[in-house]
Motif scaffolding. Sequence first.
Motif, PDB file in Angstrom:
ATOM      1  N   THR A 131      -4.286  -1.955   0.340  1.00 24.03           N
ATOM      2  CA  THR A 131      -2.885  -1.546   0.472  1.00 24.03           C
ATOM      3  C   THR A 131      -2.513  -0.568  -0.640  1.00 24.03           C
ATOM      4  OG1 THR A 131      -2.109  -3.363  -0.906  1.00 24.03           O
ATOM      5  CG2 THR A 131      -2.337  -3.802   1.453  1.00 24.03           C
ATOM      6  N   SER A 132      -1.275  -0.066  -0.573  1.00 22.17           N
ATOM      7  CA  SER A 132      -0.806   0.853  -1.617  1.00 22.17           C
ATOM      8  C   SER A 132      -0.783   0.152  -2.973  1.00 22.17           C
ATOM      9  CB  SER A 132       0.588   1.362  -1.280  1.00 22.17           C
ATOM     10  OG  SER A 132       0.571   2.071  -0.056  1.00 22.17           O
ATOM     11  N   ALA A 133      -0.382  -1.140  -2.973  1.00 26.68           N
ATOM     12  CA  ALA A 133      -0.346  -1.897  -4.236  1.00 26.68           C
ATOM     13  C   ALA A 133      -1.754  -2.074  -4.800  1.00 26.68           C
ATOM     14  CB  ALA A 133       0.298  -3.261  -3.992  1.00 26.68           C
ATOM     15  N   ASP A 134      -2.739  -2.347  -3.933  1.00 22.51           N
ATOM     16  CA  ASP A 134      -4.133  -2.475  -4.384  1.00 22.51           C
ATOM     17  C   ASP A 134      -4.618  -1.163  -4.987  1.00 22.51           C
ATOM     18  OD1 ASP A 134      -4.282  -5.098  -3.447  1.00 22.51           O
ATOM     19  OD2 ASP A 134      -4.856  -4.435  -1.437  1.00 22.51           O
ATOM     20  N   LEU A 135      -4.257  -0.055  -4.333  1.00 13.59           N
ATOM     21  CA  LEU A 135      -4.693   1.257  -4.818  1.00 13.59           C
ATOM     22  C   LEU A 135      -4.095   1.560  -6.191  1.00 13.59           C
ATOM     23  CD1 LEU A 135      -6.181   3.902  -4.359  1.00 13.59           C
ATOM     24  CD2 LEU A 135      -4.194   4.740  -3.069  1.00 13.59           C
ATOM     25  N   VAL A 136      -2.824   1.236  -6.354  1.00  4.74           N
ATOM     26  CA  VAL A 136      -2.173   1.466  -7.652  1.00  4.74           C
ATOM     27  C   VAL A 136      -2.823   0.607  -8.736  1.00  4.74           C
ATOM     28  CG1 VAL A 136      -0.026   1.158  -8.943  1.00  4.74           C
ATOM     29  CG2 VAL A 136       0.034   2.157  -6.651  1.00  4.74           C
ATOM     30  N   ARG A 137      -3.109  -0.678  -8.421  1.00  4.50           N
ATOM     31  CA  ARG A 137      -3.746  -1.554  -9.397  1.00  4.50           C
ATOM     32  C   ARG A 137      -5.128  -1.020  -9.775  1.00  4.50           C
ATOM     33  NH1 ARG A 137      -3.408  -6.200  -6.932  1.00  4.50           N
ATOM     34  NH2 ARG A 137      -5.369  -5.939  -5.839  1.00  4.50           N
ATOM     35  N   THR A 138      -5.886  -0.563  -8.783  1.00  2.67           N
ATOM     36  CA  THR A 138      -7.218  -0.011  -9.064  1.00  2.67           C
ATOM     37  C   THR A 138      -7.114   1.232  -9.953  1.00  2.67           C
ATOM     38  OG1 THR A 138      -7.994  -0.804  -6.915  1.00  2.67           O
ATOM     39  CG2 THR A 138      -9.328   0.858  -8.009  1.00  2.67           C
ATOM     40  N   PHE A 139      -6.116   2.075  -9.667  1.00  2.00           N
ATOM     41  CA  PHE A 139      -5.932   3.291 -10.472  1.00  2.00           C
ATOM     42  C   PHE A 139      -5.589   2.939 -11.917  1.00  2.00           C
ATOM     43  CE2 PHE A 139      -3.023   6.496 -12.241  1.00  2.00           C
ATOM     44  CZ  PHE A 139      -3.855   7.595 -12.235  1.00  2.00           C
ATOM     45  N   VAL A 140      -4.696   1.955 -12.094  1.00  2.00           N
ATOM     46  CA  VAL A 140      -4.292   1.550 -13.452  1.00  2.00           C
ATOM     47  C   VAL A 140      -5.486   0.985 -14.219  1.00  2.00           C
ATOM     48  CG1 VAL A 140      -2.880  -0.083 -14.768  1.00  2.00           C
ATOM     49  CG2 VAL A 140      -1.881   1.162 -12.839  1.00  2.00           C
ATOM     50  N   ILE A 141      -6.274   0.118 -13.557  1.00  2.00           N
ATOM     51  CA  ILE A 141      -7.458  -0.450 -14.219  1.00  2.00           C
ATOM     52  C   ILE A 141      -8.451   0.647 -14.579  1.00  2.00           C
ATOM     53  CG2 ILE A 141      -9.493  -1.906 -13.848  1.00  2.00           C
ATOM     54  CD1 ILE A 141      -7.749  -3.795 -12.243  1.00  2.00           C
TER      55      ILE A 141
END
Length: 294
Positions: A131-141
């Motif tokens: 999801t968009s939230a998963d993508l944002v979390r992956t980008f932040v990590i």
Amino acid sequence: MLNWLIEPLSFEFMRHAVATAILMGILCAVVGSYLIVQRMGLLGDVIAHAVLPGLAIAYYLGIDIFLGSFISGTLSTLVIAWIQSQSRVKIDAAMALVFSGSLALGIMLITLLKSKLDLHSFLFGDILGVTSADLVRTFVITLFVLIFVKLFYKELLFYTFNPLGAQAIGLPVNLINIGLVSAITLTIIASMQAVGVVLVVSLLIGPAITAYLLVKELHQMMGLGAVIGVFSSVAGMYISYYLNVPSGAAIVLVVSAVFILALLFSPTQGIFTRPEMASQRSRIMRQLKYLRRQ
């Protein structure tokens, strides 16, 4: 050809999946390079399975499962270090014990707590469900880990190749080790959604070890490994889309295929191209010519 490349990107879930695959390709190669040069490839596998107990407990308590996974994965490395420091057990044996124990504990907790957690999705991943939230979390990590590596590159480099020397000159080796383990654990957590804990080790180790066969310096390993990781991840996504096969398995198979090509044809270490093989082929050809003259 252009339509072949663009068509999958017309779907939002494919755009999310490809973007996540690119981030994973970069992140796993950079972190995996440290595991390769330290000869600690099994540690990634141990942490990948050690996150399961924390994941099960966090889900049961209703807290963020990724926080539980991070704590559990980090604890596993402390247990390994404790076993090694308190006994004559070698580190490979300690890692194997923690690996099997963590996997068994995770499955046991999921069963006892009657968790509705989809174990299959965490074991094998579902990158198409990002999801968009998963993508944002992956980008932040990914951003956090890359900044960490950039800021402490020299210290990590010294500690990786000479931990005793790093301790002797006063570097905080315990903090460096915890930072490195945290980076590995965060990478595995970020990859769980994409390829799952079972297959994440391939993405963590494969591109880095392929680059290891092609270049010599650590920073070159990271750069080339990132290129290989991105190519393998994106190619696996397209193979998955057009052949209708599991995405995680397709990515891992591309990673394995690229490694085999490097193993066979690496300019300096390839089975068919290394100098001693060339001289051996030359000797065989001379013998064949000699036999023909007889």
